[in-house]
Design a protein around this motif. Structure first.
Motif, PDB file in Angstrom:
ATOM      1  N   SER D  79       0.860  -1.290  -0.092  1.00  0.00           N
ATOM      2  CA  SER D  79       0.063  -0.111   0.066  1.00  0.00           C
ATOM      3  C   SER D  79       0.715   1.334   0.005  1.00  0.00           C
ATOM      4  N   GLY D  80       1.723   1.358   0.611  1.00  0.00           N
ATOM      5  CA  GLY D  80       2.930   2.360   0.919  1.00  0.00           C
ATOM      6  C   GLY D  80       3.291   2.979  -0.576  1.00  0.00           C
ATOM      7  N   ASN D 146       0.191  -3.795  13.848  1.00  0.00           N
ATOM      8  CA  ASN D 146      -0.111  -2.271  14.196  1.00  0.00           C
ATOM      9  C   ASN D 146       0.503  -1.370  12.858  1.00  0.00           C
ATOM     10  N   TYR D 147      -0.327  -1.487  11.868  1.00  0.00           N
ATOM     11  CA  TYR D 147       0.116  -0.764  10.592  1.00  0.00           C
ATOM     12  C   TYR D 147      -1.188  -0.391   9.905  1.00  0.00           C
ATOM     13  N   ALA D 148      -0.869   0.461   8.765  1.00  0.00           N
ATOM     14  CA  ALA D 148      -2.185   1.014   8.376  1.00  0.00           C
ATOM     15  C   ALA D 148      -3.089  -0.126   7.780  1.00  0.00           C
ATOM     16  N   SER D 173      -3.006  -5.738  19.657  1.00  0.00           N
ATOM     17  CA  SER D 173      -2.177  -5.479  18.111  1.00  0.00           C
ATOM     18  C   SER D 173      -0.639  -5.804  18.519  1.00  0.00           C
ATOM     19  N   PRO D 175       3.614  -5.454  16.745  1.00  0.00           N
ATOM     20  CA  PRO D 175       4.198  -4.505  15.794  1.00  0.00           C
ATOM     21  C   PRO D 175       4.500  -5.346  14.762  1.00  0.00           C
ATOM     22  N   PRO D 177       6.741  -6.481  11.647  1.00  0.00           N
ATOM     23  CA  PRO D 177       6.216  -7.806  11.165  1.00  0.00           C
ATOM     24  C   PRO D 177       6.365  -8.813  12.357  1.00  0.00           C
TER      25      PRO D 177
END
Ligand SMILES: Nc1ncnc2c1ncn2[C@@H]1O[C@H](COP(=O)(O)OP(=O)(O)OP(=O)(O)O)[C@@H](O)[C@H]1O
Ligand SMILES: Nc1ncnc2c1ncn2[C@@H]1O[C@H](COP(=O)(O)OP(=O)(O)OP(=O)(O)O)[C@@H](O)[C@H]1O
Ligand SMILES: [Mg+2]
Ligand SMILES: [Mg+2]
Lengths: 289, 247, 321, 361, 237
Positions: D79-80, D146-148, D173, D175, D177
C-alpha cells in the motif's frame, strides 16, 4: 484475580520460551560476530537457508530429524566453503567491508532461494511424536514442541559456553580474534580454527532455522526478520559472552511479551528503548568481559 | 626549593580485591627529577594513571600547585600542564610523525572557530611540533608514517608527543624502554635539559639512567611506598636491595 | 599528495558532468540523477561521521527523516508554510537540536556498541513517525502537494516546481556541502576529529575534550543529513517512515563502503555506482539480486577501499609497469 | 499503430514476490486471450520490480511514466508504494490500475479520475468479515499488526460487527512484522470472547493459525479473517481446516467465467489461480474495456476513463462494477477452508461498495 | 657444528615499498646463543620476523630445520620448535593469564617436556598470583613475563627473544638472564635482541651487529668487546 495471576504466569512461561528461542536464533551470530569478531549481516540468510533445507529435505525423506541432521551437515559444509572462498580474506580488513560482503551474500541467497524453491510460503509439520499439547488452565494448552525447542536451546547454550570458555579451542578462537598473527606464532593454525568456528556458526544459524521451522513458517524474507534482533541480543549481552546473550534474549523476550499485552502502542519501540538504556547504563553490554 | 608542582596525597587504587596503590603520597618539584622504582606490578603505572587522570583514585587527592585536580578529566589536567607518556606505545599510527606532534601542539590552542583556515599551515603548531621532534632526535622522520617506525623510534615519538603539549610536569612511564643505548644516552641528556624548566616524574627500570638523573627516588613495593630518599641512600638500603635489585 | 590531487580532479570532473547532464536532454534521468545527488549528499554527511571521525552510525537515516518530516509537517500536515526560508532552517535546527540530545547519550558508547545504540535511537524515531499521528505517523507516510517556495517578498527567486531548477538547486546543495566539508577537514577542529578516529585515548590525554568534539561532528553530520532529507521530501512530494528505517541507514552505509570511506569522493561515487549498477541489473537481467550480490562480493574481494581507491590503484599499477 | 505499453510495477523480489508474479500472470492471461492485441494494437509490457520499498516508489513510478511512456501503470501490492504511485499518477494524469493494494486512501482522499482499483479496499475486506461474524457471535476480540492496513481492515470489521449487534471486547495489536503471537493468545484465553478476528499477512498467517491450533483455542474460540487462509492453506495444514473467511473470491467459485478462467490459467501457468491472479486478470479486463471503447486510441483518455467507470465486467469473482470512487463493487463470499481450497459456502455481503467518504470528486 | 635450526640465505624483506633487509645470510644451530645488536630501526626485529615467517622475504629463502620456509605457514614454523617473544609482548588481552600460557603449550619436538605449567609459574611467581587476570589487567612487566613464559611452554628448540627484558625490574631481568643461561645449558638455542649489551655478550656464543638492514659484524663476544671503536660507532656504547 486468580485468572490474572494464572495468565501472568503463563505469560512468563511464554517469555522464557521465547527468550530461549531468541538465544538459539542468535547463537550462530554469537560465534561468528561475538567471538570471531566478523560482522556478518548474512546471519539471517543462513537462518533462512536452514529452514529451507529442513523444508526440502523433509519433503524428500519424510523425516524431520533426518532433515535436521543432513541440513546441519550441509550448512556446515557451505559455511566452510564460504569461509574458504570469501571470509578468510577479510579478517584483517576493515569491519565495514565485512558488512558489504555479507550484504552481497544476502542478495545472492535471497535470489537463489527464489530460483530454486520459489517464493511461496511453506511450513513443516511438527513430528508426530512431539505433536501434542499440555493443558494449561481450562481453555488453553501449551504445545509440547515449544518446550522441546526450549530444551534444545538450553543444550546449545551449555555446549557453546563450554566450547568457548572451557576448551583450548575456545581460547584459540578468542586469541585469533584479537591478534591472529601472535596466535599463529604460538603454533595455532588460525586459518583452521577460523574455518571451524565460522562453519560452526553457519551451522548453528541454519540449525536454529530448522528447529524453529515446524513452529513457524518457511518463507521469503524470514532471514531479515531475525537479523536485527540477533545483533541486539549479542550486543546487549556483551559481545562474545554466551551467558550474556542468553540473558539479553530473556530481557528482550520479557519486554516483548509483556509489552505487547500491556503497552501495545509502544511495543515496537520497546526492544530498542531497552537496548539504548542497557548500553547507556553499561556501555560494554551487560556481561562484558 | 618549595616549588611543588604536583602532589599526590594518600592516593589509593583498588582493582576489585587487589590494592594496586595503598595510601601513596609524593611530590614532584620544579627543577627536580623524581624517580619511582619498584618491582613489576608494584603499582607505578597505576600511580601515574591516577596523576594523569587516566584512572580515578579510589581515595586520596591529587594537587597541581594548590589546585585540587582529583576529579578532573585527563584532558583537563593536560591543559593545566600535566603531560604524560605511556609504557605501552600510544601514538597515532596512521599519521605522520609531524602530524602526531602537530596535533598535540594544537590542543594548546584549539582554534575551534578557525573553520576556514588550515590546521597544518598554522605556524605556531608547526613550530612546537618541530621543536619536539628535534628534541627527541626524530628529525628527518617528519613525514614518515608512525606505524612504519621501528619499535624504538615509536618510543621516541611517544615522548615527542608529550613534549609538544608543553607540559610543566612530565610523567614518564618507562621512556627508555625499547630504546637502544645511544638513543638512551640522548634521552638522558634531554631529560637533564628538560628538568631545568619542568618537574619530572620518572618510572624506569634502567638503573644507570635512573641514578644518572634522579634527584629523589621513591621505591614502591606491592602498592605502598617503601622509602623516599636521595639516590645514594636508596642504593644503600638493604630493604631496597632485597626487594628490587636482588643482590 | 599526488593521490589526493587525483581525487580533486575526479571530483571536478564529476561536478562538471553533473552540470552538463541536463543539456543532454534525457528528461526522466534528470530526476533520477538529482535523486542520486541527494543520496550522495546523504552519504557524504555519513562519511564525515564514519570515514573521518570513526563514528560508525547505523542510524543516520533518522536525521534524513527529520529533515524530510520537518518539511512535510510544516507544509502539508499542519499547513504552516511552504516557504523555503522557514522550512529549511526549521529542518536543520530540528536535526541539530535532536542530534545534540541523542548525541549526549549515544556518544558515551564506542565501537560496535555505538553502532547499535545509534540503531536503537533511529528505530525509536522510526516508530514515532510510524505510529504517532500527531507527527504524521502512519505506515504510508504523508503526501506533499508542493515544493518549497523560494521567494523574496513576492518575487520568486527560484521556482523549484520547475524540474530543471530543482536539479540545479540540489546540485548546488551538494557542491556547497562538499566545499564546506573540505574546509572542515583541514581546519583544526577537523584534524582533531580525525585524530579521535585514530586514537581517541591519546587525544584525551594530550588535552582534547574528545566528547565535545565528537558531539560537534555528530551534530554537523546530522544537519547535513537533514538537508539531504529535506531535499528528498521536496523533490519527491512525499515522505514515509521508510526514510528513517534501518534499511535506509544500511543503504547509505553500503553506498559509502562501496565508494570508499574517508575518501572525500567516496560517498558520491558510491551513491552513483550503487544505484546505477542496481538499475542496470534490474533492467537488463532476470535475477538482479544475484548479479548485484555477486558484483558486490567481487568488489569487496578485489577492491578493498572502494571505488574511490581506483585511481590510485591504477596509478600504482602503471607506476610499476 | 505502434504498441500499447503496459507498465507493470510489482514486487518481483522479497516477501511479496509470489503475489507480484501471480498478478502478472493473471494480467497477461487476459491479454493473451485476446490474442495479445487489443483493438488492433499489440500490448507490450515493461516490468519493474518495486521491491515493496516506498522510498523508491516515486522514482520507479516516474521511470515508467516518464522514461518508458507507458499507457497504463499497473501496480502494486504494497500500500505504501501504491500510495506514492497514485500520487505520481495524479500529478501526471497517467492512467493507473491497482491490482491489489488495499489502502482506503487510494480510492478515498487520493481518488482521481485516472486511478482505478481492480482489487478491494481494506474497509471492504474487514467489513465483510464483520458482517459474517455478527451473524454467529455476540463478542469478539480483534488482533492485527500495528500498521495502516491492519487498522483499516479492523475498523471495517468493527463497523460491521457492531452494526450487527456484536461487541468488540478488545483490540490486540503487535508491531509489524512480529510473529510472536503467544502472549496475545494467552490474553485471548483470559478474555474468552465468542470469536476472534485477525489480520496478518503472508508467513505470519501460517504462524498464527498454527499457534492458534497448538494452543488449543481453535475448537473453542473460532478464528476469522479476510485473507487469513489465502495462498497459505497448504502451509497451514490442519490448523486452518474448517476456518471461515470472507473475501471477494473463493477457490473454484461456481460460475462459468471462473471455470473457464481456471482452465485457461492452468493451461498457461500449470497451477490453479488464486485471488491475486484474479485481480491481475480483472485489471487487464478493465483496461481492455477502456481500450476497446476508444478503439485503441489511447489519446482519448477521457472516453477511456468513462468506459472503464461504467464497465460491467464478467469477472471470475462474479459480476464486477465500479463505484464512483473507482473502487470495485462486488460480492463478498463466505469461504470455508477445505483441503487446499477456500470453498464458497455463502455470501457475506452482496454487491458491497466502499462508501469512500473521503473521495471528494 | 650440529644441524642448522634456522637459516636465511640472502633475504631481502620489505614493508610495502620500503626495502628493509638487504641480503642477509644467517644461520643458527642447536645449542648456540646468538646476540643480535644494532641501533633502533636497523632491522633486527624485521630479521627475526622474517625468520619466523611473520614477514615474508621478497627475495632469498629461509630454511627451518632444512625445510624451505617459503610455503610454510607461520604456525608450522612454531610447531617445528621455534618460539618467539615479540617486542611489545603480544599478550592476548581477552584471555586470562592461564589461557595465555596454555594456548601454545606442547611438548618439544623430541617429546621433551622441560617447561611445564608449574615450572613456568615457579619461575615467575608473580604470574601465579594473577592467574585469572585478563591479559590487559597486568602491569607491563607482568605482561613481559607472561610473554616469555608462554614461549617457554611450547618447549622450543630455538627461543627468539626480542627485547624480552624491556620493562622488567632488575630482579626479574636477572632471572631472565639466568633462565637463558639455563636454557643454553639444556641445549636450546637462543637469539637475543636486547639493549643490555653486557648481559648479552656474557652469555652469547656469537654476536651480530646490524646497520641499515645489513649485518656488518659477526664474531665472538671477546672479539667484539676488544674493539672499543667498533662498539662506539656501531652501537654507540
Ligand atoms: N585493570 C586492572 N585490573 C586488575 N588489576 C590490574 C589492572 N591494572 C593493573 N592491575 C594490577 O595492578 C598491579 C599494579 O600494576 P601497575 O601497572 O601499576 O604496575 P607497575 O608498577 O607499573 O609494574 P611494571 O613495572 O611491570 O609496569 C599489577 O599487579 C597489575 O596486575
Ligand atoms: N610495519 C612497518 N611498515 C613500514 N616500515 C616499518 C615497519 N616496521 C618497521 N619499519 C621500518 O623498518 C626499519 C627496521 O625496523 P625494525 O623494527 O626491524 O628495527 P629494529 O632494529 O628492531 O629497531 P628497534 O630496536 O627500534 O626495535 C625501521 O626503519 C622501521 O622504520
Ligand atoms: Mg608499569
Ligand atoms: Mg625491534
Amino acid at each position: 484475580m486468580d485468572i490474572l495471576l494464572g495468565s501472568l504466569l503463563i505469560q512468563a512461561l511464554n517469555a522464557i520460551q521465547y527468550g530461549l528461542l531468541l538465544f538459539l536464533i542468535a547463537s550462530g551470530l554469537t560465534l561468528i560476530f561475538g567471538v570471531m569478531g566478523v560482522i556478518n549481516i548474512a546471519h539471517g540468510s543462513f537462518y533462512m537457508m536452514g529452514a529451507y533445507f529442513a523444508f526440502t529435505i523433509t519433503g524428500l525423506t519424510g523425516n524431520f530429524f533426518v532433515a535436521v541432521i543432513l541440513g546441519a551437515i550441509l550448512s556446515v559444509i557451505i559455511g566452510a566453503l564460504l569461509e574458504w572462498a570469501l571470509f578468510k580474506h577479510l579478517y584483517k580488513r576493515d569491519h565495514l567491508e565485512q558488512v558489504l560482503l555479507s550484504y552481497g551474500l544476502i542478495l545472492i541467497f535471497e535470489e537463489l532461494r527464489s530460483i530454486f524453491v520459489g517464493d511461496e510460503v511453506h511450513s513443516i509439520d511438527v513430528p508426530a511424536w512431539l505433536n501434542f499439547s499440555i493443558p494449561l488452565g481450562d481453555i488453553m494448552s501449551y504445545p509440547f514442541y515449544r518446550l522441546f525447542m526450549s530444551g534444545v536451546c538450553v543444550l546449545v547454550a551449555i555446549g557453546m559456553y563450554i566450547l568457548i570458555n572451557r576448551t583450548r579451542i575456545g581460547s584459540m578462537i578468542r586469541a585469533g580474534a584479537t591478534n591472529s598473527g601472535m596466535a599463529e606464532v604460538l603454533g595455532v593454525n588460525i586459518s583452521m580454527v577460523n574455518r571451524l568456528v565460522f562453519s560452526l556458526g553457519v551451522g548453528l544459524a541454519a540449525f536454529a532455522g530448522m528447529i524453529n521451522a515446524p513452529a513457524s513458517a518457511v518463507a521469503p524474507g524470514m532471514g531479515m526478520e531475525v537479523l536485527i534482533v540477533s545483533f541486539v541480543v549479542v550486543v546487549i549481552g556483551g559481545i562474545g559472552s554466551v551467558w550474556g546473550a542468553l540473558f539479553a534474549a530473556m530481557v528482550i523476550a520479557f519486554a516483548d511479551t509483556f509489552g505487547s499485552v500491556f503497552f501495545p502502542s509502544v511495543a515496537g519501540m520497546l526492544t530498542y528503548i531497552i537496548m539504548a538504556m542497557v548500553l547507556l547504563w553499561r556501555p560494554d553490554g551487560i556481561f562484558k568481559r | 626549593m618549595n616549588d611543588v608542582l604536583l602532589r599526590a596525597e594518600n592516593v589509593s587504587k583498588h582493582f576489585g580485591g587487589l590494592v594496586a596503590n595503598d595510601n601513596v603520597s609524593l611530590s614532584v618539584y620544579k627543577g627536580k627529577t623524581h624517580a619511582i622504582l619498584g618491582p613489576n606490578g608494584a603499582g607505578k603505572s597505576t600511580l601515574i594513571n591516577m596523576l594523569s587522570g587516566d584512572l580515578t583514585c579510589s581515595s586520596g587527592s591529587v594537587f597541581l600547585g594548590n589546585l585540587d585536580v582529583t576529579h578532573l578529566q585527563p584532558n583537563e589536567r593536560s591543559l593545566l600542564g600535566i603531560g604524560r607518556s605511556y609504557q605501552k606505545t600510544n601514538i597515532f599510527p596512521t599519521f605522520t610523525v609531524l602530524e602526531n606532534c602537530r596535533l598535540a601542539a594544537q590542543s594548546r590552542e584549539p582554534r575551534l572557530g578557525a573553520v576556514f583556515s588550515s590546521a597544518s599551515n598554522y605556524e605556531p603548531y608547526k613550530n612546537l611540533a618541530e621543536k619536539a621532534i628535534w628534541e627527541t632526535g626524530l628529525e628527518g622522520y617528519e613525514s614518515r608514517v608512525a606505524s612504519a617506525l621501528s619499535h624504538g623510534e615509536q618510543r621516541q615519538l611517544e615522548l615527542a608527543i608529550v613534549l609538544a603539549t608543553q607540559p610543566s610536569v612530565l610523567l614518564l612511564d618507562e621512556p627508555l624502554a625499547g630504546m637502544g643505548s645511544e638513543e638512551s644516552f640522548q634521552m638522558i641528556d634531554l631529560l637533564k635539559k628538560l628538568v631545568k624548566t619542568h618537574g619530572i616524574l620518572l618510572v624506569e627500570h634502567d638503573m644507570d639512567a635512573v641514578f644518572a638523573i634522579a634527584d629523589i627516588i621513591t621505591v614502591m613495593v606491592n602498592g605502598s611506598v617503601l622509602m623516599t630518599d636521595t639516590p645514594d641512600r636508596v642504593r644503600a638500603s638493604a630493604e631496597v636491595q632485597q626487594a628490587y635489585f636482588g643482590h | 599528495m599526488v593521490e589526493s590531487k587525483n581525487k580533486y580532479v575526479l571530483l571536478a570532473v564529476m561536478f562538471i558532468a553533473l552540470l552538463l547532464f541536463p543539456t543532454l536532454g534525457f528528461d526522466f534521468y534528470n530526476d533520477m540523477v538529482s535523486r542520486i545527488v541527494i543520496l550522495a549528499l546523504f552519504a557524504v554527511s555519513l562519511d564525515l561521521l564514519v570515514g573521518y571521525a570513526g563514528l560508525i552510525s547505523f542510524g543516520h537515516a533518522a536525521w534524513f527523516g527529520v529533515g524530510a518530516y520537518a518539511f512535510a509537517l510544516l507544509s502539508t500536515h499542519y499547513q504552516v508554510t511552504d516557504s523555503f526560508w522557514i522550512t529549511l532552517p526549521v529542518a536543520l535546527i530540528a536535526a541539530a537540536v535532536l542530534s545534540f540530545i541523542v548525541g549526549l547519550f549515544v556518544l558515551r558508547t564506542k565501537g560496535i556498541y555505538f553502532i547499535m545504540v545509534t540503531l536503537a535511537f533511529a528505530q525509536v524515531f522510526y516508530f514515532l513517525v510510524h505510529d504517532v499521528p500527531a507527527i504524521g505517523g502512519s505506515t504510508d507516510g504523508l503526501n506533499l502537494y508542493a515544493r518549497p517556495t523560494l521567494e523574496i517578498g513576492n518575487w520568486v527567486l527560484l521556482d523549484l516546481e520547475n524540474p530543471l531548477t530543482m536539479y540545479y538547486f540540489i546540485l548546488a546543495a551538494l557542491f556547497f556541502s562538499v566545499v564546506l566539508l573540505w574546509f572542515f577537514l583541514r581546519s583544526p577542529l577537523g584534524r582533531a576529529v580525525q585524530g579521535i578516529k585514530i586514537n581517541e585515548h591519546r587525544m584525551l590525554s594530550i588535552g582534547f575534550p574528545v566528547f565535545r568534539y565528537k558531539l560537534i561532528v555528530f551534530v554537523i553530520a546530522s544537519v547535513f543529513a537533514s538537508l539531504a532529507g529535506y531535499l528528498f521530501a521536496a523533490q519527491s512530494y512525499g515522505v514515509n517512515p521508510e526514510l528513517l528505517s534501518w534499511h535506509k541507514s544500511a543503504d547509505v552505509l553500503l553506498m559509502l563502503i562501496f565508494g570508499g570511506m574517508g575518501q572525500f569522493v567516496g560517498g558520491i561515487v558510491g551513491a552513483f555506482a550503487f544505484i546505477l549498477l542496481k538499475d542496470v541489473f534490474m533492467t537488463y537481467t532476470d535475477w538482479w539480486q544475484l548479479w548485484l550480490g555477486i558484483t558486490i562480493v567481487l568488489f569487496v574481494l578485489f577492491l578493498p577501499g572502494g571505488l574511490a581507491s581506483l585511481p590510485s590503484r591504477f596509478k600504482a599499477l602503471v607506476g610499476k609497469a | 499503430a505502434d504498441d500499447v505499453k503496459v507498465g507493470l510495477m510489482l514486487p518481483y523480489s522479497g516477501t511479496f514476490a509470489e503475489l507480484g508474479q501471480n498478478i502478472t500472470n493473471g494480467f497477461k492471461l487476459a491479454i493473451d486471450q485476446k490474442g495479445g492485441k487489443i483493438a488492433g494494437r499489440t500490448i507490450e509490457y515493461v516490468e519493474l520490480d518495486d521491491e515493496s520499498a516506498p522510498a523508491k516508489a516515486n522514482e520507479n513510478a516516474n521511470k515508467l511514466i516518464r522514461r518508458d511512456n507507458v499507457d497504463v501503470l499497473v501496480g502494486t501490492v504494497h500500500s505504501g508504494v501504491a500510495l506514492t504511485m497514485a500520487r505520481v499518477a495524479k500529478n501526471t494524469g497517467a492512467l493507473m490500475i491497482i491490482p491489489n493494494a488495499g489502502a482506503n486512501e487510494l480510492t478515498g482522499a487520493l481518488c482521481s479520475p485516472n486511478i482505478f482499483r481492480a482489487s478491494f479496499s481494506n474497509w471492504q475486506a474487514g467489513y465483510a468479515v464483520g458482517a459474517l461474524m455478527a451473524q454467529k457471535h455476540k463478542t469478539a476480540v480483534s488482533l492485527a499488526w500495528n500498521y495502516a492496513a491492519g487498522d483499516e481492515q479492523t475498523a471495517g470489521f468493527k463497523e460491521a460487527f457492531e452494526a450487527g449487534g456484536g461487541k468488540v471486547l478488545k483490540h490486540l495489536s503487535l508491531p509489524f512484522p512480529n510473529t510472536e503471537f503467544q502472549p496475545l493468545l494467552t490474553e485471548i484465553a483470559t478474555l474468552q470472547p465468542d470469536a476472534v478476528y485477525a489480520f496478518v499477512a503472508g508467513a505470519a498467517q501460517v504462524k498464527l493459525t498454527k499457534d492458534y491450533e497448538a494452543s488449543g483455542l481453535k475448537d473453542k474460540i473460532p478464528l476469522y479473517g479476510a485473507f487469513l487462509t489465502e495462498g497459505t492453506l497448504e502451509a497451514q495444514g490442519s490448523s486452518a481446516q474448517g476456518m471461515l473467511t470472507a473475501l471477494h473470491y473463493a477457490d473454484g467459485l461456481d460460475n462459468p467465467k471462473n471455470q473457464a478462467f481456471i482452465e485457461a490459467y492452468k493451461k498457461a501457468h500449470g497451477e490453479t489461480p488464486d485471488v491475486f491472479a484474479v485481480q491481475g486478470y480483472d485489471s487487464a479486463q478493465l483496461f481492455i474495456a477502456g481500450l476497446e471503447a476508444v478503439n485503441g486510441d489511447t489519446s482519448k483518455k477521457e472516453d477511456m476513463i468513462r468506459a472503464m467507470e461504467n464497465a460491467k465486467l464478467d469477472s471470475p469473482r462474479g459480476p464486477l462494477s465500479f463505484s464512483k470512487s473507482h473502487n470495485p463493487v462486488m460480492n463478498m463470499y463466505i469461504r470455508e477452508a477445505r483441503g487446499d481450497q477456500n470453498v464458497m459456502v455463502g455470501i457475506a455481503v452482496e454487491a458491497l461498495a466502499d462508501p469512500s467518504p473521503d473521495c471528494k470528486r | 657444528m650440529s644441524e642448522a635450526l634456522v637459516s636465511a640465505h640472502g633475504i631481502h624483506s620489505y614493508y610495502g615499498q620500503s626495502h628493509i633487509l638487504h641480503g642477509i645470510d644467517f644461520t643458527i644451530s642447536r645449542g648456540e646463543t646468538v646476540g643480535l645488536m644494532g641501533r633502533n630501526g636497523m632491522g633486527k626485529s624485521t630479521l627475526i620476523k622474517s625468520l619466523v615467517g611473520v614477514v615474508r622475504p621478497r627475495e632469498g629463502e629461509v630454511f627451518v630445520k632444512g625445510r624451505s620456509g617459503k610455503s610454510m605457514p607461520t604456525y608450522k614454523v612454531a610447531c617445528m620448535g621455534i618460539a618467539y617473544v615479540p617486542e611489545g609482548r603480544g599478550i592476548f588481552p581477552n584471555l586470562s593469564v592461564k589461557e595465555n600460557l596454555l594456548l601454545g603449550a606442547r611438548p618439544g619436538s623430541d617429546g621433551r617436556l622441560d617447561w611445564t605449567y608449574d615450572r613456568v609459574l615457579d619461575s615467575f611467581p608473580r604470574l601465579r598470583e594473577r592467574l585469572s587476570n585478563g591479559g590487559a589487567q597486568l602491569s607491563g612487566g607482568e605482561q613481559q613475563m607472561l610473554s616469555i613464559g608462554r614461549a617457554l611452554m611450547t618447549n622450543p628448540d630455538l627461543l627468539i627473544l626480542d627485547e624480552a627484558t624491556e620493562g622488567l625490574a632488575p630482579l626479574i631481568a636477572k632471572e631472565i638472564w639466568r633462565i637463558i643461561a639455563a636454557i643454553r645449558e639444556s641445549g636450546i638455542a637462543t637469539i637475543i635482541v636486547d639493549k643490555n649489551f653486557e648481559a648479552i655478550t656474557e652469555i652469547s656464543t656469537r654476536n651480530l651487529i646490524m646497520v641499515k638492514g645489513m649485518i656488518v659484524f659477526e664474531g665472538s663476544s671477546s672479539e667484539l668487546l676488544s674493539d672499543a671503536d667498533r662498539l662506539k660507532t656501531l652501537l654507540g656504547v
